[in-house]
Design a protein around this motif. Structure first.
Motif, PDB file in Angstrom:
ATOM      1  N   SER A  80       0.835  -1.209   0.000  1.00 27.18           N
ATOM      2  CA  SER A  80       0.000   0.000   0.000  1.00 27.18           C
ATOM      3  C   SER A  80       0.862   1.248   0.000  1.00 27.18           C
ATOM      4  O   SER A  80       1.965   1.257   0.560  1.00 27.18           O
ATOM      5  N   LEU A 100     -14.922  -4.199  -6.379  1.00 28.22           N
ATOM      6  CA  LEU A 100     -15.309  -2.996  -5.634  1.00 28.22           C
ATOM      7  C   LEU A 100     -16.505  -2.304  -6.295  1.00 28.22           C
ATOM      8  O   LEU A 100     -16.803  -2.551  -7.472  1.00 28.22           O
ATOM      9  N   ASN A 102     -16.752   0.491  -7.564  1.00 29.36           N
ATOM     10  CA  ASN A 102     -16.376   1.227  -8.779  1.00 29.36           C
ATOM     11  C   ASN A 102     -16.035   0.299  -9.953  1.00 29.36           C
ATOM     12  O   ASN A 102     -15.609   0.749 -11.008  1.00 29.36           O
ATOM     13  N   MET A 104     -13.683  -2.175  -9.984  1.00 29.09           N
ATOM     14  CA  MET A 104     -12.325  -2.724  -9.962  1.00 29.09           C
ATOM     15  C   MET A 104     -12.329  -4.132  -9.358  1.00 29.09           C
ATOM     16  O   MET A 104     -12.858  -4.343  -8.267  1.00 29.09           O
ATOM     17  N   CYS A 121      -8.753  -0.353   1.659  1.00 26.15           N
ATOM     18  CA  CYS A 121      -9.684   0.514   0.925  1.00 26.15           C
ATOM     19  C   CYS A 121      -9.869   1.877   1.575  1.00 26.15           C
ATOM     20  O   CYS A 121      -9.890   2.019   2.811  1.00 26.15           O
ATOM     21  N   SER A 122     -10.054   2.884   0.710  1.00 25.33           N
ATOM     22  CA  SER A 122     -10.403   4.241   1.162  1.00 25.33           C
ATOM     23  C   SER A 122     -11.905   4.449   1.007  1.00 25.33           C
ATOM     24  O   SER A 122     -12.600   3.631   0.393  1.00 25.33           O
ATOM     25  N   ASP A 124     -13.572   6.577  -0.815  1.00 31.56           N
ATOM     26  CA  ASP A 124     -14.038   6.760  -2.193  1.00 31.56           C
ATOM     27  C   ASP A 124     -14.034   5.445  -2.964  1.00 31.56           C
ATOM     28  O   ASP A 124     -14.907   5.198  -3.791  1.00 31.56           O
ATOM     29  N   GLU A 125     -13.074   4.572  -2.655  1.00 30.75           N
ATOM     30  CA  GLU A 125     -13.052   3.267  -3.319  1.00 30.75           C
ATOM     31  C   GLU A 125     -14.227   2.394  -2.883  1.00 30.75           C
ATOM     32  O   GLU A 125     -14.673   1.513  -3.627  1.00 30.75           O
ATOM     33  N   ARG A 132     -11.634  12.159  -4.009  1.00 32.66           N
ATOM     34  CA  ARG A 132     -10.512  11.262  -3.776  1.00 32.66           C
ATOM     35  C   ARG A 132     -10.007  11.426  -2.347  1.00 32.66           C
ATOM     36  O   ARG A 132      -9.705  12.537  -1.899  1.00 32.66           O
TER      37      ARG A 132
END
Length: 800
Positions: A80, A100, A102, A104, A121-122, A124-125, A132
């Motif tokens: 990461s 995910l 989004n 991905m 994960c964040s 937004d993800e 972001r």
């Protein structure tokens, strides 16, 4: 307005026998439409909670770190670059094979030579933010290694998006919906909320006065005072439920009023007690021109039709719509005045529309809330403020209720129920269904039931409403299919048949049908240069239009047709022909008048048969000629006309039997340029009702003539101003019975003839029913035609 119903929240009030999908089906079949079922954890099912157990620097990249992440059953390596990772942190982890939100898909990858088997994960993800994020999402207390993220965030829930019609206003509250489900299921009980208040010794009457000046607009008004409130965030469980219901948390007091709104379908409003001037509330009509800055920081000018909540200095809120900024609860608020009331639904609807200010409160008030539940909702909010905002509830309650609710009673005959529904229910069965819906029912014998309507059922006023309730509980899908028998023969009227025929003829001629809104804007008529005294400005105006684009009823089809052509021209449509058969409306001096019109338009038509540049005009005129022929209209003629939006000299009035029935013409060049239309775009409009008066659909057949026909060509030169239709009329008149047909086959305007003139060539067909015509007979008629044209139309015969 769509209502979001969290499945888990609803289950706290009633034990459900349905899964979310089954519940949606049951509600829809009972008349409460569920548009969509939304799973809150969609796309997050594979995300788990992991703990970072070790962190090591990446040997080949300064910005990357290698983490060992404990998932419970196993530990995996993840590379990461997040700046906020730390040993021991609990984080959301997407393992290999997870996709995910989004899109991905997580796969094993090498990052600068080191294998990574997942992703930290964040927000937004995970789809929780559009922006972001600067780092990964760090989880708070309550998260456990190996736990699914949707469990930690309490997202393992369904949202039912319901589109409720006004007669289901009682279901805008979860308790009302639970009451309906109890009746549908036929069992269970409602878990009513806790209402245990601990009141102070001081009486409310020592602290505030309330006066209602207009009882018609405010039949019931109640108020409580709650002291010592500490403004802060609402409890986490309450905020999560509100978010699931589509309501943004603000602070504990506002959130509690919204929470009770969702429970009881009773809007509440909390005022800062110390901002009420003179400690007196006055419910009154606004003064003409009175102004109020509402909670959205907009200054609004009021009139005498608007009900306001006021103090001694002026308005502090729009009754049933929105509070005022001058009495808003803020972080310094200590004492509250809590309002719970019943306002006139019609007045609230008018106020919200007039000010363009729809709200959750107005949406409910304008559909009617339960006037008998006002105090219980107030007590529920007071209890929650007492529990979660540290408030002390002052003893007593202001309750101005001059005309208490009197329940309506309706006599219902079981015979009528069975006749309308096609069932064979006994009076006892019908009574049982209504009792499940909490109607009081007395059996008077002989199949007659006396039904008492509860206060929350303001949609029930007659027998038909009760029969609908029986049908709902019996199940619409359980009612047997029957075919009604009738001795009457159905059929369409002459007018309806003519409408169908007109559509068929227009479509077969190459035009596409369009349907425009009857509501339109006055701006469209200004654009067409319509004179101020024109009948086309005799609009029927809408009292409370949604906006100026829908302010009046149309008086012509032409503006809408032009708008359709213009919109398509902007989208690079090169050729288009359309028609519309629809009503127009005129205000008149008494009752508004409605007329059926047939209109059409064309642009970009490329087949210019006569080389005039007016292909669209002749295309539409040809369609109309064919249309008139099919309707048996033999007296149609065209006259030059001047219309404000049509090109002078390229517009015609259409007459039938000597009276005007329509217009046709090219649009003004400046209008075409303004709207980016194709050159020489053309429109027409016919008064359909007037046309029908002259329609002749009878057809008379004649045997084919046995004797040969004689054809003659006639070329004449006339002034450009002379109409071809005029020449055709003269030829037919002088040709008499022997002239069977005449048609124009050539038009010439150029250097070979005199300036200001044109040459027209006609094909004439002569034929007799009882003999072969001799040249002498034909010449005699032909010469008579020529003489008449020379004398009456100033024609010169070409070739002589």
């Amino acid at each position: 307005m769509m209502m979001k119903v969290p499945y888990s929240w609803l289950k706290t009030y009633i034990q459900l026998n349905y899964r979310a999908e089954e519940l949606a089906e049951a509600l829809t079949m009972a008349g409460m439409e569920v548009d969509e079922i939304e799973y809150r954890g969609q796309g997050l099912e594979g995300i788990v909670v992991g703990q970072i157990s070790e962190i090591a620097k990446h040997p080949n990249a300064d910005q990357l770190q290698i983490c060992q992440v404990d998932l419970g059953p196993e530990s995996i390596q993840i590379v990461s670059g997040a700046p906020n990772i730390e040993q021991g942190a609990l984080v959301p982890v997407a393992t290999v094979g997870v996709t995910l939100p989004n899109g991905m898909e997580i796969k094993p990858v090498k990052l600068r030579g080191e294998l990574s088997y997942g992703m930290l994960c964040s927000v937004d993800e995970l789809g929780f933010s559009q922006e972001r994020a600067a780092g990964i999402m760090i989880l708070e207390d309550g998260a456990a290694v190996g736990m699914k993220l949707i469990e930690y965030l309490e997202l393992d829930d369904y949202i039912l998006n319901m589109d409720l019609t006004p007669n289901y206003a009682r279901c805008l509250g979860l308790l009302g919906l639970a009451r309906e489900l109890k009746a549908i299921q036929g069992k269970g009980k409602i878990n009513w909320p806790v209402l245990e208040l601990k009141e102070t010794e001081q009486d409310i009457s020592d602290l505030i006065q309330v006066e209602v000046e207009d009882v018609e607009l405010c039949p019931r008004y109640t108020g409580r005072i709650i002291q010592g409130v500490k403004i802060g965030p609402a409890p986490d469980w309450m905020q999560k439920r509100l978010v699931a219901a589509g309501i943004r948390p603000i602070n504990n007091v506002v959130d509690i009023t919204n929470y009770v709104l969702m429970e009881y379908n009773q809007p509440l409003h909390a005022f800062d007690y110390h901002k009420i001037a003179g400690q007196k509330i006055i419910v009154r009509r606004a003064e003409q021109g009175e102004k109020l800055v509402t909670l959205d920081q907009q200054e609004r000018e009021l009139d005498q039709e608007i009900l306001v909540i006021a103090d001694q200095n002026g308005a502090v809120g729009l009754a049933g719509v929105m509070g005022g900024a001058n009495s808003e609860v803020d972080e310094d608020t200590v004492d509250l005045f809590l309002e719970a009331a019943y306002f006139n639904p019609v007045n609230i609807r008018k106020t919200a529309r007039k000010l363009g200010l729809p709200s959750e409160a107005s949406h409910r008030f304008e559909r009617g809330v339960d006037i008998e539940m006002v105090i219980e909702a107030s007590n529920r909010a007071a209890y929650l403020i007492q529990q979660y905002a540290g408030g002390r509830v002052v003893k007593g309650l202001i309750d101005l209720y001059p005309q208490p609710f009197r329940p309506r009673q309706i006599n219902l005959e079981s015979e009528l129920v069975n006749r309308l529904l096609g069932l064979q229910l006994t009076a006892e069965q019908i009574a049982g269904m209504l009792k499940r819906l909490e109607f009081s029912v007395e059996n008077e014998g002989n199949g007659v039931l006396v039904v008492t309507v509860p206060s929350y059922r303001n949609d029930v006023s007659r027998e038909a409403d009760l029969i609908e309730e029986v049908a709902r509980l019996y199940g619409y899908n359980n009612i047997p299919l029957t075919r009604t028998e009738s001795k009457q023969q159905g059929g369409k009227t002459f007018k309806q048949n003519m409408e169908d025929l007109s559509r068929e003829l227009m479509l077969s001629s190459g035009l596409d049908e369009i349907i425009n809104f009857s509501l339109t804007a006055t701006e469209h008529y200004n654009r067409l240069r319509i004179p101020a005294d024109s009948q086309l400005r005799d609009w029927v105006r809408i009292k409370n239009p949604l906006n100026e684009s829908f302010a009046v009823l149309r008086t012509s089809l032409i503006p809408g047709i032009i708008e359709v052509l213009a919109n398509n021209a902007k989208r690079q449509v090169g050729e288009m022909g359309v028609f519309e058969l629809g009503n127009v409306y005129f205000a008149g001096s008494g009752e508004p008048e409605e007329r059926l019109m047939l209109g059409g338009g064309s642009m970009g038509y490329h087949h210019d048969q006569w080389n005039t540049g007016a292909a669209d005009f002749f295309f539409l005129k040809g369609i109309l000629e064919s249309y008139f022929l099919q309707l048996g209209l033999s007296t149609i003629c065209y006259e030059p006309a001047r219309v404000s939006y049509l090109h002078p000299g390229r517009a015609a009035r259409i007459n039938s039997a000597g009276r005007e029935v329509g217009i046709i013409g090219e649009l003004l060049p400046e209008l075409i340029a303004e709207l980016d239309l194709k050159k020489r775009a053309t429109v027409f409009q016919l008064d359909f009702a007037r046309l029908l008066e002259d329609v002749k659909l009878e057809r008379h057949y004649q045997p084919l003539l046995r004797y040969p026909a004689v054809e003659r060509d006639l070329a004449v030169m006339v002034k450009k101003e002379v109409n071809c239709a005029e020449l055709l009329e003269r030829i037919r008149k002088e040709g008499g019975e022997l002239l069977k047909a005449v048609r124009l086959f050539d038009l010439y305007q150029g250097d070979q003839i005199l300036p200001g003139a044109k040459s027209l060539a006609f094909k004439l067909v002569f034929q007799a029913a009882d003999r072969t015509l001799r040249d002498q007979e034909v010449n005699q008629v032909f010469n008579r035609i020529v003489t008449d044209l020379e004398k009456r139309a100033g024609a010169k015969i070409r070739g002589n």
